[in-house]
Structures are given as structure tokens and as C-alpha cells.
Design an enzyme around this catalytic site. Sequence first.
Site, PDB file in Angstrom:
ATOM      1  N   GLY A  64      -3.933  -2.191   3.781  1.00 47.75           N
ATOM      2  CA  GLY A  64      -2.849  -3.117   3.433  1.00 47.75           C
ATOM      3  C   GLY A  64      -3.178  -4.558   3.766  1.00 47.75           C
ATOM      4  O   GLY A  64      -4.350  -4.956   3.783  1.00 47.75           O
ATOM      5  N   ALA A  65      -2.135  -5.328   4.031  1.00 43.58           N
ATOM      6  CA  ALA A  65      -2.336  -6.761   4.297  1.00 43.58           C
ATOM      7  C   ALA A  65      -3.080  -6.937   5.614  1.00 43.58           C
ATOM      8  O   ALA A  65      -2.859  -6.196   6.570  1.00 43.58           O
ATOM      9  CB  ALA A  65      -0.990  -7.461   4.364  1.00 43.58           C
ATOM     10  N   PHE A  67      -3.638  -8.227   9.012  1.00 40.85           N
ATOM     11  CA  PHE A  67      -2.755  -8.816  10.030  1.00 40.85           C
ATOM     12  C   PHE A  67      -3.441  -9.944  10.799  1.00 40.85           C
ATOM     13  O   PHE A  67      -2.793 -10.674  11.535  1.00 40.85           O
ATOM     14  CB  PHE A  67      -2.208  -7.752  10.991  1.00 40.85           C
ATOM     15  CG  PHE A  67      -3.238  -6.901  11.688  1.00 40.85           C
ATOM     16  CD1 PHE A  67      -4.175  -7.453  12.533  1.00 40.85           C
ATOM     17  CD2 PHE A  67      -3.258  -5.524  11.494  1.00 40.85           C
ATOM     18  CE1 PHE A  67      -5.121  -6.665  13.177  1.00 40.85           C
ATOM     19  CE2 PHE A  67      -4.208  -4.720  12.125  1.00 40.85           C
ATOM     20  CZ  PHE A  67      -5.144  -5.308  12.967  1.00 40.85           C
ATOM     21  N   ASN A  94       3.462 -12.003  -4.291  1.00 37.04           N
ATOM     22  CA  ASN A  94       3.819 -10.580  -4.423  1.00 37.04           C
ATOM     23  C   ASN A  94       4.422 -10.267  -5.791  1.00 37.04           C
ATOM     24  O   ASN A  94       4.128  -9.228  -6.382  1.00 37.04           O
ATOM     25  CB  ASN A  94       4.821 -10.179  -3.330  1.00 37.04           C
ATOM     26  CG  ASN A  94       4.129  -9.655  -2.089  1.00 37.04           C
ATOM     27  OD1 ASN A  94       2.985 -10.028  -1.827  1.00 37.04           O
ATOM     28  ND2 ASN A  94       4.796  -8.823  -1.319  1.00 37.04           N
ATOM     29  N   LEU A 119       1.134  -3.004   1.097  1.00 40.15           N
ATOM     30  CA  LEU A 119       1.109  -3.562  -0.254  1.00 40.15           C
ATOM     31  C   LEU A 119       0.073  -2.839  -1.127  1.00 40.15           C
ATOM     32  O   LEU A 119       0.294  -2.629  -2.321  1.00 40.15           O
ATOM     33  CB  LEU A 119       0.810  -5.072  -0.187  1.00 40.15           C
ATOM     34  CG  LEU A 119       0.815  -5.848  -1.498  1.00 40.15           C
ATOM     35  CD1 LEU A 119       2.115  -5.663  -2.283  1.00 40.15           C
ATOM     36  CD2 LEU A 119       0.567  -7.334  -1.241  1.00 40.15           C
ATOM     37  N   GLU A 152       7.916  -3.426  -0.567  1.00 44.37           N
ATOM     38  CA  GLU A 152       7.149  -4.409  -1.357  1.00 44.37           C
ATOM     39  C   GLU A 152       6.512  -3.730  -2.553  1.00 44.37           C
ATOM     40  O   GLU A 152       6.339  -2.505  -2.569  1.00 44.37           O
ATOM     41  CB  GLU A 152       6.018  -4.989  -0.506  1.00 44.37           C
ATOM     42  CG  GLU A 152       6.505  -5.912   0.571  1.00 44.37           C
ATOM     43  CD  GLU A 152       5.373  -6.674   1.231  1.00 44.37           C
ATOM     44  OE1 GLU A 152       4.223  -6.611   0.760  1.00 44.37           O
ATOM     45  OE2 GLU A 152       5.666  -7.343   2.237  1.00 44.37           O
TER      46      GLU A 152
END
Length: 275
Positions: A64-65, A67, A94, A119, A152
Amino acid sequence: MEGEDILYEVRDRTVIITLNIPKKLNALNGDQYLLLGKLMERANEEEDTVVTIFQSSGRYFSAGANFADKGLAKLDVAELFDHKYWLGNFVARNTWLTSLFQNHKKVLVAAVNGPVIGLSAALVALCDLIYVMDDTKFHLLCPFSNLGLVAEGATSVTLFKRLGWSKASEAILFSRPIPGKELKALGFINQSYNDYNFKTTEEFNEQIYKDVLGDFQDLHEDSIFKNKQLLKANRDGAIDAANSNEVVTGFYKWIEGVPQSRFVQLAQKDIKHKM
Ligand code: CO8
């Protein structure tokens, strides 16, 4: 090709887009999601391709994103809570990325080598067909409630439609990882390749390429594309609404500052995800 974060290749009548940051479990920062979007735009406009394959490298499809995104770390206090910053770097990006996956003209295939989070999980859930290397080593995690975020990438619709309300509630409300076996039983996964005992992700990716090529070889291409549009028509209204509702709700979480501090806690291992 080594060193490039995301690879792009046209091979026969397919485009292959590969996440290539295995050391970071293919977690993507803001610029890398932007690059992914640009490559999806390019794949959409290829003249002679029928299928776009979204694949990865290493042991995770994507965590995912990122961090530890340098962009986030460099922000001063004013920017951390700034409307303009989050409208550009969260809301617009997004919305755009979700829309690109949702509205891709070609058949969109996810070749999933390992777990997928956040995401990136949302983007996989927007693919038409999902093939998994080994469902016993795969899970999908939407840790939005754990990170002070909200759904999301249209997951509030795609998971509900692909898994049903009950399982989508576990995934989204309680941030529970959904194991591959359950995803297979619910029809989220088209096929698992457990029996092939692949030693590497590259072997699995190669098999998916061959299988996909065989899938459309003797079919009439224009019918495939028109049928995709007909299928899409049944789900797009809900996704359009979700895409805008999710980013506006998520925007106010960023303005409050909650996800920023949860990301720091995650990076310092003060909080972790359910596994
Ligand atoms: N970001 C950055 N680095 C990561 C990430 C990540 N998301 N995930 C893993 N890594 C890195 C680790 O830091 C580690 O690097 P190093 O070896 O240099 O220390 C390496 O990848 C391997 O990771 P682990 O050692 O932690 O591997 P484990 O097998 O022990 O754990 C996990 C794997 C469970 C995936 C764990 O790494 C983890 O919890 N990662 C975080 C996952 C996460 O929360 N992702 C964010 C999801 S939310 C989302 O995608 C939407 C957010 C929208 C943001 C928009 C911003 C503007």
C-alpha cells in the site's frame, strides 16, 4: 530495467505493468502512485493491445501507501493541516487513480504474487480478473480504520460487490485481513495457482502471461471491448459516487491530522495491523 520502480512493457497484444520495489514490499509513495497512473494512461491508449496485466515482484504484491514517504516527512506544520496540500496530494490523486483503473478500456488482469494492502488492494479490486500465485499465502488488508482513514479507491463498493456485505464489513469496518482461501470461496479470485509450486514470482508472472494470451486468442476483439463496457455500465454509477464520497470524507481525516500521526506510530512499530 533494475532500479526502475515500475516497469512497462508491450508484449504481443498485452501491456505488462510491474511493481518493482520488492525490498519495500512494493509500497508506493505519492510520486510512484502518480507514475502508476501515467503508465495506466499509456496502456489505455496502446493501439494493438487487448489486455493490460498488473503484476508485481518479490513476496508482496504491494504493502500500500509508503508510510515513510519523504513528501510527508518534509511537510511543515502548516502544510500538515493545509486544505490546498491535501486537495492536491490526496483528493485529486486518489480520484484520478481510481478513475483510471475503473475506466480502463482494455481487459485488466491482476497477477497477484502475495498479500496486498490499502490503496493497492483497492486497485486490484478494480481489475476485471484476479489470479493468485498461492491463496494460502495471500490476504487482502484494508487497514483504513486502523490508520484513522476511510475506505479508498472505491473499496466501499468493490468489496461489497465482490465479497458481499458481511465480509466487506469485516474488511473495511474492522480492518481484518481477508485470507486467500476465503477470497477464493467468495469468487474474488478467478484462479489460484497453488498446484504449480512456482519458486519465484517471475515464473508465476510468465504463466499468467501465457494463460491470458490463450484466453483471447481466437475471440473477436471488438466484442471483448464492447462487452467490457456493458459489464461496467452495471457498476460504474456506484463507483463514481463512492470515489467522490470516499475522498471528501478522507480529506477531512487528513485535515484533522489523524492519519499523519497513525502513520508515524506505524513506522515506529507502536501500532501494527491485524494479521
Ligand atoms: N511503507 C513503507 N515501507 C514499508 C511499508 C509501507 N507501507 N510496508 C513495508 N515496508 C518496508 C519496511 O519498512 C521494511 O523495510 P526495511 O527492511 O528497510 O526496514 C520492508 O518493507 C519489509 O517490511 P517488514 O519488515 O515490516 O515485513 P513484515 O513481513 O514483518 O511485515 C507488513 C509486513 C505487515 C506489510 C508490514 O510491513 C506493514 O504493516 N506495513 C504497513 C502497511 C500499511 O499500513 N500500508 C498503508 C496502507 S493504507 C493505504 O494504502 C492508503 C493510504 C493513503 C495515503 C495517501 C497519502 C497521501
